[in-house]
Write an enzyme that holds these catalytic residues in place. Structure first.
Site, PDB file in Angstrom:
ATOM      1  N   SER A  82     -35.817  50.486 -38.546  1.00 39.73           N
ATOM      2  CA  SER A  82     -36.750  49.574 -37.872  1.00 39.73           C
ATOM      3  C   SER A  82     -38.145  50.133 -37.691  1.00 39.73           C
ATOM      4  O   SER A  82     -39.043  49.414 -37.227  1.00 39.73           O
ATOM      5  CB  SER A  82     -36.189  49.173 -36.498  1.00 39.73           C
ATOM      6  OG  SER A  82     -35.172  48.206 -36.651  1.00 39.73           O
ATOM      7  N   LYS A  85     -41.014  48.150 -38.919  1.00 38.49           N
ATOM      8  CA  LYS A  85     -41.738  47.146 -38.133  1.00 38.49           C
ATOM      9  C   LYS A  85     -43.146  47.600 -37.753  1.00 38.49           C
ATOM     10  O   LYS A  85     -43.948  46.775 -37.281  1.00 38.49           O
ATOM     11  CB  LYS A  85     -40.943  46.787 -36.885  1.00 38.49           C
ATOM     12  CG  LYS A  85     -39.607  46.087 -37.179  1.00 38.49           C
ATOM     13  CD  LYS A  85     -38.908  45.683 -35.894  1.00 38.49           C
ATOM     14  CE  LYS A  85     -37.603  44.935 -36.153  1.00 38.49           C
ATOM     15  NZ  LYS A  85     -36.483  45.810 -36.528  1.00 38.49           N
ATOM     16  N   SER A 142     -37.120  45.795 -30.588  1.00 35.68           N
ATOM     17  CA  SER A 142     -36.928  45.808 -32.048  1.00 35.68           C
ATOM     18  C   SER A 142     -36.198  44.557 -32.541  1.00 35.68           C
ATOM     19  O   SER A 142     -35.322  44.635 -33.403  1.00 35.68           O
ATOM     20  CB  SER A 142     -36.145  47.061 -32.464  1.00 35.68           C
ATOM     21  OG  SER A 142     -36.276  47.303 -33.847  1.00 35.68           O
ATOM     22  N   LYS A 246     -42.456  53.113 -32.294  1.00 35.22           N
ATOM     23  CA  LYS A 246     -41.322  52.338 -32.809  1.00 35.22           C
ATOM     24  C   LYS A 246     -40.143  53.240 -33.130  1.00 35.22           C
ATOM     25  O   LYS A 246     -40.301  54.275 -33.780  1.00 35.22           O
ATOM     26  CB  LYS A 246     -41.735  51.575 -34.074  1.00 35.22           C
ATOM     27  CG  LYS A 246     -40.709  50.545 -34.504  1.00 35.22           C
ATOM     28  CD  LYS A 246     -40.641  49.400 -33.516  1.00 35.22           C
ATOM     29  CE  LYS A 246     -39.336  48.623 -33.591  1.00 35.22           C
ATOM     30  NZ  LYS A 246     -38.178  49.361 -33.075  1.00 35.22           N
TER      31      LYS A 246
END
Length: 403
Positions: A82, A85, A142, A246
């Site tokens: 993730s 992202k 997320s 993130k």
């Protein structure tokens, strides 16, 4: 007695000899000469000999300058999970700043978005939520469903949005990155990145100040308080100055993190990939960030003394005060910061007109004999050229004053 003649070279050998000689003279010699003129590297990236980081791949970068302070297998192709992202959020923020998206704009979840697995907020097909709320869910928990919903809203389909992601990666020089999804929820071998590239796109995202309104949230809620959010990045809670950014996890990518933190006007980015445990990724990032804050500082590129003004010939005003471009600085080791040397390269005079932002000269910063950085010095505003009538009036005034 006849003088012995040298044995002639075979024609093919002679041609190869001349080609090699020409190559050495016109290519290799200038190349080596250029190497001798290049300045010494400002910052030498550290290795595991200096810092102990358990994660198998990592990178430490300073945001303003982009200087790399530490690397460990930083170009190895790995699944980013993730952390993907970061690029998705970057494209969202760029769309906002370009007027293509309003954060108050309502976004409708498609059946494809609602069917996403992994981390999500359980969007239902047809459910509407503002772009700002969806961005918050992406940054904090997320949310894969919000990620796809926004991608479809901006580009028409996830595939079209992913194409934009790959194009933006190329524009940023991310040669070791390729995306196949906007969420990172992909087991494809064609979905990969590396620690250095993730640092690059993280830096680009952090240039959009508004993203911190989302990445620094520790706990929040949506749907009128009915659905709680808790940040997957635990550094936001316990690491002083944390600004994001993130987390990521899949069984293939293991535990990943792009972490950022700011103190005293300097911000660092620590990327950790393929850690064996969640605790390991946070500890590795904390180690890198703490090392940077303890050993480096960001100083002004122009030093403590005033920059000398540059005279403007035939200009509406007589001089201009050069200044560095916005958001510039020099990264230096704290032990050397007080003894830095500044050398200015500025003309005494330039001729009008001068455009705002026009480079007038430069300033070079040295730590001892090592060049740390050369920064352009530009005109802060435009200076128009005097008209013929204005020149005549000035000349007449000068003649009257001398009379």
């Amino acid at each position: 007695m006849k003088k012995a003649r040298a044995c002639p070279r075979p024609p093919g050998l002679l041609r190869r000899y001349k080609t090699m000689k020409c190559c050495f003279r016109y290519v290799l010699l200038p190349f080596f000469a250029l190497l001798l003129t290049l300045p010494a590297t400002a910052i030498t990236p550290r290795t595991d000999d200096d810092i102990t980081v358990d994660a198998p791949s990592a990178c430490l970068m300073e945001k303003t300058t982009g200087e790399i302070l530490y690397e460990k297998n930083a170009f190895e192709h790995l699944a980013p999970a993730s952390v993907t992202k970061v690029m998705t959020m970057l494209l969202i923020m760029e769309a906002v700043e370009q007027g293509m998206l309003s954060l108050d704009e309502m976004v409708t979840a498609s059946s494809h978005a609602a069917a996403m697995g992994g981390s999500q907020i359980w969007l239902e097909e047809g459910e509407q939520m503002s772009a700002g709320e969806m961005l918050k869910c992406i940054a904090v928990v997320s949310a894969n469903d919000c990620c796809v919903a926004l991608a479809e809203h901006l580009a028409g389909s996830e595939e079209a949005f992913v194409a934009r992601m790959n194009q933006r990666a190329q524009e940023l020089g991310m040669a070791d990155t390729h995306f196949t999804s906007c969420s990172g929820l992909s087991d494809s071998d064609e979905h990969y990145s590396c620690a250095r590239d993730i640092a690059v796109m993280s830096r680009e995202l952090l240039l959009h100040e508004q993203i911190r309104d989302y990445t620094t949230i520790w706990m929040d809620s949506i749907r009128g308080g009915a659905f709680g959010l808790s940040n997957t990045n635990k550094l936001i809670y316990y690491y002083s100055g944390a600004t994001g950014l993130k987390t990521g996890f899949t069984s293939k990518a293991m535990y990943c993190l792009s972490a950022s933190a700011e103190r005293d006007g300097v911000e660092y980015i620590a990327v950790v990939l393929h850690a064996q445990t969640s605790a390991e990724r946070f500890e590795s990032a904390r180690t890198l960030l703490s090392y940077a804050f303890a050993n480096y500082t960001l100083v002004s590129p122009t030093g403590p003394e005033a920059i000398p003004p540059v005279e403007i010939a035939l200009g509406q005003c007589g001089s201009v005060q050069p200044e560095p471009p916005e958001n510039t600085g020099v990264l230096a080791e704290k032990s050397e910061a007080a003894a830095l040397r500044y050398e200015y390269d500025l003309p005494e005079r330039v001729t009008a007109p001068v455009e705002a932002g026009q480079q007038l000269g430069s300033v070079s910063v040295y730590a001892g004999d090592t060049l740390l950085q050369t920064t352009p010095l530009v005109a802060p505003e435009s200076v128009e050229r005097l008209s013929v009538w204005q020149l005549f009036c000035r000349l007449l005034s000068a003649l009257v004053a001398d009379a």
